[in-house]
Design a protein around this motif. Structure first.
Motif, PDB file in Angstrom:
ATOM      1  N   PRO A   1      48.877  43.289  45.398  1.00  0.00           N
ATOM      2  CA  PRO A   1      48.264  43.033  44.088  1.00  0.00           C
ATOM      3  C   PRO A   1      47.014  43.880  43.856  1.00  0.00           C
ATOM      4  CG  PRO A   1      48.832  40.965  45.171  1.00  0.00           C
ATOM      5  CD  PRO A   1      49.002  42.039  46.186  1.00  0.00           C
ATOM      6  N   VAL A   2      46.229  44.092  44.911  1.00  0.00           N
ATOM      7  CA  VAL A   2      45.026  44.923  44.790  1.00  0.00           C
ATOM      8  C   VAL A   2      45.417  46.368  44.474  1.00  0.00           C
ATOM      9  CG1 VAL A   2      43.038  45.870  46.038  1.00  0.00           C
ATOM     10  CG2 VAL A   2      43.622  43.440  46.261  1.00  0.00           C
ATOM     11  N   ALA A   3      46.438  46.878  45.174  1.00  0.00           N
ATOM     12  CA  ALA A   3      46.905  48.245  44.909  1.00  0.00           C
ATOM     13  C   ALA A   3      47.400  48.387  43.475  1.00  0.00           C
ATOM     14  CB  ALA A   3      48.016  48.614  45.895  1.00  0.00           C
ATOM     15  N   SER A   4      48.115  47.381  42.984  1.00  0.00           N
ATOM     16  CA  SER A   4      48.614  47.408  41.598  1.00  0.00           C
ATOM     17  C   SER A   4      47.458  47.459  40.616  1.00  0.00           C
ATOM     18  CB  SER A   4      49.472  46.165  41.331  1.00  0.00           C
ATOM     19  OG  SER A   4      50.533  46.058  42.246  1.00  0.00           O
ATOM     20  N   TRP A   5      46.448  46.631  40.861  1.00  0.00           N
ATOM     21  CA  TRP A   5      45.270  46.576  39.991  1.00  0.00           C
ATOM     22  C   TRP A   5      44.528  47.911  39.988  1.00  0.00           C
ATOM     23  CZ3 TRP A   5      40.013  46.927  41.339  1.00  0.00           C
ATOM     24  CH2 TRP A   5      39.105  46.565  40.336  1.00  0.00           C
ATOM     25  N   MET A   6      44.395  48.531  41.155  1.00  0.00           N
ATOM     26  CA  MET A   6      43.653  49.793  41.254  1.00  0.00           C
ATOM     27  C   MET A   6      44.330  50.902  40.460  1.00  0.00           C
ATOM     28  SD  MET A   6      42.445  49.699  45.251  1.00  0.00           S
ATOM     29  CE  MET A   6      41.493  51.227  45.182  1.00  0.00           C
TER      30      MET A   6
ATOM     31  N   ASP B   1      53.483  34.286  40.258  1.00  0.00           N
ATOM     32  CA  ASP B   1      52.128  33.820  39.945  1.00  0.00           C
ATOM     33  C   ASP B   1      51.104  34.935  40.160  1.00  0.00           C
ATOM     34  OD1 ASP B   1      52.915  31.297  39.175  1.00  0.00           O
ATOM     35  OD2 ASP B   1      52.519  30.364  41.121  1.00  0.00           O
ATOM     36  N   LEU B   2      51.285  35.712  41.239  1.00  0.00           N
ATOM     37  CA  LEU B   2      50.388  36.850  41.475  1.00  0.00           C
ATOM     38  C   LEU B   2      50.464  37.841  40.311  1.00  0.00           C
ATOM     39  CD1 LEU B   2      50.985  37.545  45.278  1.00  0.00           C
ATOM     40  CD2 LEU B   2      48.839  36.797  44.220  1.00  0.00           C
ATOM     41  N   ALA B   3      51.675  38.102  39.850  1.00  0.00           N
ATOM     42  CA  ALA B   3      51.843  39.012  38.718  1.00  0.00           C
ATOM     43  C   ALA B   3      51.191  38.441  37.455  1.00  0.00           C
ATOM     44  CB  ALA B   3      53.321  39.294  38.478  1.00  0.00           C
ATOM     45  N   ARG B   4      51.322  37.135  37.262  1.00  0.00           N
ATOM     46  CA  ARG B   4      50.697  36.500  36.085  1.00  0.00           C
ATOM     47  C   ARG B   4      49.175  36.623  36.142  1.00  0.00           C
ATOM     48  NH1 ARG B   4      54.666  32.378  37.463  1.00  0.00           N
ATOM     49  NH2 ARG B   4      56.425  32.529  36.007  1.00  0.00           N
ATOM     50  N   ILE B   5      48.601  36.496  37.339  1.00  0.00           N
ATOM     51  CA  ILE B   5      47.151  36.647  37.487  1.00  0.00           C
ATOM     52  C   ILE B   5      46.721  38.063  37.121  1.00  0.00           C
ATOM     53  CG2 ILE B   5      45.249  36.662  39.171  1.00  0.00           C
ATOM     54  CD1 ILE B   5      46.821  34.427  40.671  1.00  0.00           C
TER      55      ILE B   5
ATOM     56  N   ARG C   1      37.884  41.563  49.647  1.00  0.00           N
ATOM     57  CA  ARG C   1      36.779  41.474  48.686  1.00  0.00           C
ATOM     58  C   ARG C   1      37.267  41.787  47.275  1.00  0.00           C
ATOM     59  NH1 ARG C   1      33.453  45.458  50.572  1.00  0.00           N
ATOM     60  NH2 ARG C   1      33.093  44.158  52.400  1.00  0.00           N
ATOM     61  N   LEU C   2      38.103  42.808  47.145  1.00  0.00           N
ATOM     62  CA  LEU C   2      38.655  43.148  45.826  1.00  0.00           C
ATOM     63  C   LEU C   2      39.608  42.065  45.328  1.00  0.00           C
ATOM     64  CD1 LEU C   2      39.421  46.975  45.687  1.00  0.00           C
ATOM     65  CD2 LEU C   2      38.113  45.621  44.061  1.00  0.00           C
TER      66      LEU C   2
ATOM     67  N   GLY D   1      40.939  37.790  41.494  1.00  0.00           N
ATOM     68  CA  GLY D   1      41.485  36.434  41.408  1.00  0.00           C
ATOM     69  C   GLY D   1      42.812  36.196  42.084  1.00  0.00           C
ATOM     70  N   THR D   2      43.284  37.156  42.902  1.00  0.00           N
ATOM     71  CA  THR D   2      44.593  36.996  43.531  1.00  0.00           C
ATOM     72  C   THR D   2      44.528  36.418  44.944  1.00  0.00           C
ATOM     73  OG1 THR D   2      44.493  39.305  44.268  1.00  0.00           O
ATOM     74  CG2 THR D   2      45.666  38.851  42.203  1.00  0.00           C
ATOM     75  N   PHE D   3      43.363  36.372  45.557  1.00  0.00           N
ATOM     76  CA  PHE D   3      43.269  36.042  46.984  1.00  0.00           C
ATOM     77  C   PHE D   3      43.841  34.668  47.307  1.00  0.00           C
ATOM     78  CE2 PHE D   3      40.953  34.202  50.612  1.00  0.00           C
ATOM     79  CZ  PHE D   3      41.325  35.104  51.602  1.00  0.00           C
ATOM     80  N   GLU D   4      43.414  33.651  46.568  1.00  0.00           N
ATOM     81  CA  GLU D   4      43.822  32.282  46.899  1.00  0.00           C
ATOM     82  C   GLU D   4      45.340  32.106  46.791  1.00  0.00           C
ATOM     83  OE1 GLU D   4      41.952  30.109  48.252  1.00  0.00           O
ATOM     84  OE2 GLU D   4      40.105  31.265  48.056  1.00  0.00           O
ATOM     85  N   THR D   5      45.961  32.783  45.859  1.00  0.00           N
ATOM     86  CA  THR D   5      47.420  32.716  45.751  1.00  0.00           C
ATOM     87  C   THR D   5      48.088  33.522  46.859  1.00  0.00           C
ATOM     88  OG1 THR D   5      47.271  32.432  43.359  1.00  0.00           O
ATOM     89  CG2 THR D   5      49.401  33.142  44.224  1.00  0.00           C
TER      90      THR D   5
END
Length: 286
Positions: free
Chosen positions: A87-92, A121-125, A222-223, A228-232
């Motif tokens: 998810p972090v890579a996608s966001w970057m 859910d990760l994608a929705r975030i 940290r990213l 907002g993806t960490f907890e999921t």
């Protein structure tokens, strides 16, 4: 206590920035005599910006997402697992203006419907950050069972990833995407050594972008907390990579031995069957 900070984009404005701050500060002090001026450690800062056509007065600015507008950087397909990194890579990549769709490999019944829902859910975030996206959910069980039946166990993970890359390239090319995105980081797991990544690249017909390749886990976490993806991501559901992990995976595979292990497989048939069974989940920007 408060202070005033002024900027003049319009330099023709007759007062300097310092004079403007002093004037506005004086007016505020007259209006609110209980407030003290403190230019070094204020409790509140009033910002004044002089533009060509208006003056803006506001409180503390909030940092935006940064980056470039969605779409100016083309389109890419991101391999989205249930972990922290992808998810972090996608966001970057999305932050650089790339429209990102997702692809997820689902191995029912070895992985549960809850594991699939976790990925969605990760994608929705990510949607509020990256805009509308489509998650291509690939039925991967038949390929994994065939690899486990026909290929050496120590090569299983890297062979599996080669099939993931083949399928992802097929989906990306069909949908007019220019690159793949992964959350690989050098040395983090057995399939993410330089030798292993070279072997997965060998089947790719598109470039592979690895935004977190040089980051350690702490930086990635940290990213992930920031977006907002960490907890999921840390919810305890298995994904297709973890349920079939060999006891002693090969960390420095040779391309020739991988091609030999695949020689008896109907690669085109396996890939085509997986692509034909894809479920497309559209996640709109609400």
């Amino acid at each position: 206590s408060f202070k005033v900070e002024s900027k003049r984009a319009d330099k023709s404005f007759p007062m300097s920035s310092i004079a403007l701050s002093q004037y506005v500060g004086g007016e505020l002090h007259d209006a609110f005599p209980n407030l003290a001026v403190d230019v070094h450690h204020p409790e509140y800062t009033v910002h004044v910006e002089i533009r060509d056509f208006a003056a803006y007065v506001h409180g503390a600015p909030e940092e935006g997402a940064g980056g470039l507008p969605c779409g100016v950087g083309g389109r890419a397909l991101s391999l989205l697992s249930g972990g922290i990194d992808s998810p972090v890579a996608s966001w970057m990549v999305a932050k650089r203006g790339v429209i990102v769709d997702m692809i997820h490999f689902y191995s029912y019944p070895y992985t549960s419907p809850e594991a699939k829902e976790k990925v969605l859910d990760l994608a929705r975030i990510l949607v509020p950050w990256i805009g509308k996206t489509v998650v291509h959910v690939v039925p991967f069980t038949a390929i994994q069972e065939e690899l486990r039946r026909s290929c050496p166990e120590e090569l299983f993970t890297i062979l599996m990833r080669r099939f993931m890359m083949r399928i992802a390239c097929r989906v990306a090319e069909t949908n007019g995407m220019a690159a793949l995105v992964t959350g690989e980081s050098i040395g983090q797991v057995a399939s993410q050594t330089l030798d292993a990544m070279n072997c997965t690249n060998a089947v790719c017909t598109l470039p592979v972008i690895r935004p977190v390749v040089g980051m350690d886990k702490e930086e990635i976490v940290r990213l992930s907390r920031r977006i907002g993806t960490f907890e999921t991501s840390i919810l305890p559901y298995e994904d297709c990579c973890t349920v079939f992990t060999p006891k002693h995976p090969r960390t420095r595979p040779k391309l020739a031995e991988l091609e030999e292990a695949e020689a008896g497989l109907d690669i085109e048939g396996m890939v085509s069957a997986a692509v034909a069974g894809i479920e497309r989940v559209v996640l709109p920007l609400n």
